[in-house]
Design an enzyme around this catalytic site. Structure first.
Site, PDB file in Angstrom:
ATOM      1  N   LYS A  54       0.861  -1.199   0.000  1.00 48.65           N
ATOM      2  CA  LYS A  54       0.000   0.000   0.000  1.00 48.65           C
ATOM      3  C   LYS A  54       0.883   1.229   0.000  1.00 48.65           C
ATOM      4  O   LYS A  54       1.723   1.410   0.882  1.00 48.65           O
ATOM      5  CB  LYS A  54      -0.873   0.028   1.259  1.00 48.65           C
ATOM      6  CG  LYS A  54      -2.184  -0.710   1.113  1.00 48.65           C
ATOM      7  CD  LYS A  54      -2.970  -0.686   2.399  1.00 48.65           C
ATOM      8  CE  LYS A  54      -3.742   0.591   2.625  1.00 48.65           C
ATOM      9  NZ  LYS A  54      -4.481   0.552   3.922  1.00 48.65           N
TER      10      LYS A  54
HETATM   11  C1  E4P Z   1      -7.668   1.393   4.408  1.00 56.20           C
HETATM   12  O1  E4P Z   1      -6.927   0.469   4.454  1.00 56.20           O
HETATM   13  C2  E4P Z   1      -7.514   2.663   5.123  1.00 56.20           C
HETATM   14  O2  E4P Z   1      -6.212   2.759   5.591  1.00 56.20           O
HETATM   15  C3  E4P Z   1      -8.492   2.757   6.273  1.00 56.20           C
HETATM   16  O3  E4P Z   1      -9.736   2.206   5.897  1.00 56.20           O
HETATM   17  C4  E4P Z   1      -8.646   4.172   6.769  1.00 56.20           C
HETATM   18  O4  E4P Z   1      -9.708   4.188   7.691  1.00 56.20           O
HETATM   19  P1  E4P Z   1      -9.954   5.399   8.707  1.00 56.20           P
HETATM   20  O5  E4P Z   1     -10.307   6.605   7.902  1.00 56.20           O
HETATM   21  O6  E4P Z   1     -11.084   4.915   9.570  1.00 56.20           O
HETATM   22  O7  E4P Z   1      -8.693   5.587   9.483  1.00 56.20           O
END
Ligand code: E4P
Length: 223
Positions: A85
């Protein structure tokens, strides 16, 4: 339609990968930090639990050179079905380009605009991850952004998939899928909310009560 678990909690991963048909597990530095334990043993244990399912692991660095070093460690330790990622910044897009040339799986994360998705897809990202709730918090129409990304990829025959993320309620999850996301990554809390509520229990208990009146405690296979 793909459902992924947005958690690094081993118990949750064990339970929900055995209950449901889960495509994989996503994490980010915040999610990993919540487990408050050593990084590699945690990730290796997740890999052991999920087998060949997707594991999305985010880099923590800012320059493309450093991102590539982290990506190399992630891929070496966690195997083929691992998705690196990468935040969709200028440096991130450069890292994605190099990673795709090496044959790595890439998820472009921290997506707030269709333009970011376009740039990530142009270098071959496998997934783009638009942040639904975080967009809402900025008064951005998340559904519109996902629809635009979906149209953009369709018009230009891009194979990049939309992995919607950052949800605070189940409506946001459904809206993402209805707007064209092929995949969603969801917390265990939200996943549970989708199929557990008093109205469902009421219906199921009603059937049980009526059955018991006639057949007592007998199960179908005992009749
Ligand atoms: C996905 O992998 C994102 O990092 C994650 O869903 C972010 O979520 P948040 O906005 O609740 O931190």
């Amino acid at each position: 339609m793909e459902i992924l678990l947005d958690t690094a909690n081993l118990e949750q991963i064990k339970k929900y990968t055995s209950l449901y048909d889960i495509t994989g597990v996503t994490s980010n530095p915040t999610i990993i930090s919540k487990e408050n334990t050593d990084f590699w043993p945690l990730l290796l244990e997740i890999r052991k639990i999920i087998g060949e399912k997707q594991l999305h692991v985010q880099v923590t660095t800012d320059t493309w050179e450093e991102m590539l070093k982290e990506a190399d460690a992630i891929r070496t330790k966690l195997g083929n079905e691992t998705y690196v990622k990468i935040p969709t910044t200028e440096q991130g897009i450069c890292a994605m380009k190099h990673l795709k040339a090496e044959g790595a799986n890439v998820t472009a994360t921290a997506i707030y605009t269709a333009q970011q998705a376009m740039m990530a897809s142009s270098v071959g990202a496998d997934y783009v991850a638009p942040y639904f709730n975080r967009m809402n918090n900025l008064n951005v129409d998340s559904k519109k952004v996902i629809r635009e990304i979906s149209q953009l990829f369709q018009i230009h025959n891009k194979e990049t998939k939309i992995l919607a993320a950052s949800f605070k309620n189940t409506e946001q999850v459904m809206d993402s899928l209805m707007s064209g996301a092929q995949a969603v990554t969801v917390s265990v809390d939200l996943l549970t909310t989708m199929v557990e509520n008093a109205i469902i229990d009421f219906a199921v208990n009603g059937f049980k009560k009526d059955w018991t009146k006639i057949y007592g405690e007998k199960k179908i296979y005992e009749l």
